[in-house]
Design an enzyme around this catalytic site. Structure first.
Site, short mmCIF file in Angstrom:
data_model
loop_
_atom_site.label_atom_id
_atom_site.label_comp_id
_atom_site.label_asym_id
_atom_site.label_seq_id
_atom_site.Cartn_x
_atom_site.Cartn_y
_atom_site.Cartn_z
N TYR A 122 -2.05 0.08 10.81
CA TYR A 122 -2.10 -0.34 9.40
C TYR A 122 -0.81 0.05 8.67
CZ TYR A 122 -3.77 -0.97 4.62
OH TYR A 122 -3.91 -1.39 3.32
N SER B 49 0.88 -1.17 0.00
CA SER B 49 0.00 0.00 0.00
C SER B 49 0.92 1.22 0.00
CB SER B 49 -0.85 0.00 1.27
OG SER B 49 -1.49 1.26 1.45
P1 NAP Z 1 -11.58 -6.00 0.98
O1 NAP Z 1 -12.59 -5.79 -0.08
O2 NAP Z 1 -11.98 -5.79 2.41
O3 NAP Z 1 -10.93 -7.45 0.80
C1 NAP Z 1 -10.12 -8.02 1.77
C2 NAP Z 1 -10.04 -9.51 1.49
O4 NAP Z 1 -9.16 -10.10 2.48
C3 NAP Z 1 -11.39 -10.19 1.63
O5 NAP Z 1 -11.54 -11.11 0.59
C4 NAP Z 1 -11.29 -10.91 2.97
O6 NAP Z 1 -12.05 -12.11 2.91
C5 NAP Z 1 -9.81 -11.22 3.02
N1 NAP Z 1 -9.34 -11.48 4.38
C6 NAP Z 1 -9.35 -10.65 5.45
N2 NAP Z 1 -8.89 -11.30 6.54
C7 NAP Z 1 -8.59 -12.56 6.13
C8 NAP Z 1 -8.09 -13.71 6.78
N3 NAP Z 1 -7.82 -13.71 8.10
N4 NAP Z 1 -7.90 -14.85 6.07
C9 NAP Z 1 -8.19 -14.87 4.75
N5 NAP Z 1 -8.67 -13.83 4.06
C10 NAP Z 1 -8.86 -12.69 4.75
O7 NAP Z 1 -10.33 -5.00 0.76
P2 NAP Z 1 -9.34 -4.78 -0.47
O8 NAP Z 1 -9.21 -3.32 -0.62
O9 NAP Z 1 -9.70 -5.60 -1.64
O10 NAP Z 1 -7.98 -5.29 0.20
C11 NAP Z 1 -7.12 -6.24 -0.43
C12 NAP Z 1 -5.67 -5.88 -0.10
O11 NAP Z 1 -5.35 -4.62 -0.68
C13 NAP Z 1 -5.36 -5.76 1.39
O12 NAP Z 1 -4.09 -6.34 1.65
C14 NAP Z 1 -5.32 -4.26 1.62
O13 NAP Z 1 -4.51 -3.91 2.72
C15 NAP Z 1 -4.72 -3.81 0.29
N6 NAP Z 1 -4.94 -2.40 -0.03
C16 NAP Z 1 -6.19 -1.87 -0.10
C17 NAP Z 1 -6.36 -0.51 -0.40
C18 NAP Z 1 -7.72 0.14 -0.45
O14 NAP Z 1 -7.78 1.40 -0.47
N7 NAP Z 1 -8.81 -0.60 -0.53
C19 NAP Z 1 -5.24 0.29 -0.62
C20 NAP Z 1 -3.97 -0.27 -0.55
C21 NAP Z 1 -3.83 -1.62 -0.26
P3 NAP Z 1 -12.85 -12.78 4.12
O15 NAP Z 1 -13.33 -11.67 5.01
O16 NAP Z 1 -13.94 -13.53 3.42
O17 NAP Z 1 -11.84 -13.69 4.77
#
Ligand code: NAP
Length: 248
Positions: free
Chosen positions: A149, A136
């Site tokens: 975070y 990120s």
């Molecule tokens: P999201 O829609 O909340 O997706 C997060 C995913 O992680 C979900 O599929 C969730 O599935 C899974 N997850 C969470 N805890 C878990 C666990 N203990 N075991 C297995 N799976 C788990 O958010 P996203 O934005 O797509 O995030 C994906 C990645 O991108 C993350 O690493 C996040 O830090 C990174 N990121 C996001 C942003 C942003 O602005 N959205 C920016 C930079 C980086 P379940 O709950 O079904 O397990």
């Protein structure tokens, strides 16, 4: 199937993980998708023929069973997308809840390390392989309320660079994809399901879509095997830094 290219995506039940699973499947991979909400993975199974398995990256037994299932079915993994992640809470250090830090660290840092260790034998069994870690901009910028975070994403950056050293000489590439603001379920989770608070994060600006980040992942993976894309930083045009966001 012999010669089948396998892409494993953690956290594929929503957001960037789900979009990446779709794009990698369209690019010709057989996708193995994991997440805790296995029911939410069903659409991927139906849409792109992905294998879907329950996975909790914070649970060693779950990670071992997930890797063993991939090993039994396919014998190798060509791509591992360490996407599962979360950022619970947005309180200053003085007021933050210990449980929020713990969940964030267990998932983003220890979980990512655990999954990587479990999959290294399968990645080594492929002719050449690729690990993509979701970092990120929080891996090199900070913002008030983000200590837990941002610390976790700084750690992802350190882990990625460490693995690049440790795997040097092996045919395994490693890439960090570091997005800015992406509209997914991330903010909904961060604010404990408060939809209004989640909506305010993206108010008046155009965030990235999950598909935009998935395209970065697909592109890095699609490069020739001798080309290692080290890092991709991708932000919405409206976002200059973690704290400077242009809003209408
Ligand atoms: P999201 O829609 O909340 O997706 C997060 C995913 O992680 C979900 O599929 C969730 O599935 C899974 N997850 C969470 N805890 C878990 C666990 N203990 N075991 C297995 N799976 C788990 O958010 P996203 O934005 O797509 O995030 C994906 C990645 O991108 C993350 O690493 C996040 O830090 C990174 N990121 C996001 C942003 C942003 O602005 N959205 C920016 C930079 C980086 P379940 O709950 O079904 O397990």
């Amino acid at each position: 199937m012999a010669g089948e290219r396998i892409a494993v995506v953690t956290g594929a039940s929503s957001g960037i993980g789900a979009a990446s699973a779709r794009q990698l499947a369209r690019a010709g991979f057989h996708v193995v998708a994991g997440a805790r909400r296995a029911d939410r993975l069903q659409a991927l199974a139906e849409e792109v023929g992905a294998t879907t398995l329950a996975l909790d990256v914070t649970d060693p037994a779950s990670v071992d069973a997930f890797a063993a299932a991939v090993g039994d079915r396919h014998g190798h993994a060509d791509v591992l997308v360490n996407n599962a992640g979360t950022g619970v809470g947005l309180d200053p250090v003085a007021d933050a809840r210990e449980a929020d830090w713990q969940t964030t660290m267990d998932t983003n840092v220890v979980g990512l390390l655990r999954v990587t260790r479990a999959f290294l034998p399968l990645l080594r069994a492929a002719p050449h392989a690729h690990i993509v870690n979701l970092g990120s901009i929080a891996g090199f910028e900070v913002y008030p309320g983000g200590a837990g975070y941002t610390a976790s994403k700084h750690a992802v950056r350190a882990i990625t660079q460490t693995l690049r050293l440790e795997l040097n000489g092996e045919p395994i590439r490693i890439t960090e994809v570091a997005p800015g603001m992406v509209e997914t379920e991330f903010s909904l989770v961060r604010f404990g399901g408060d939809e209004e608070a989640a909506r305010r994060v993206y108010a008046g600006m155009e965030p990235l879509r999950a598909e935009d980040v998935a395209e970065c992942i697909r592109w890095a993976v699609a490069q020739p095997a001798h080309v290692n894309v080290d890092e991709i930083v991708v932000r919405p045009r409206d976002q200059a830094t973690a704290t400077e966001v242009h809003r209408q």
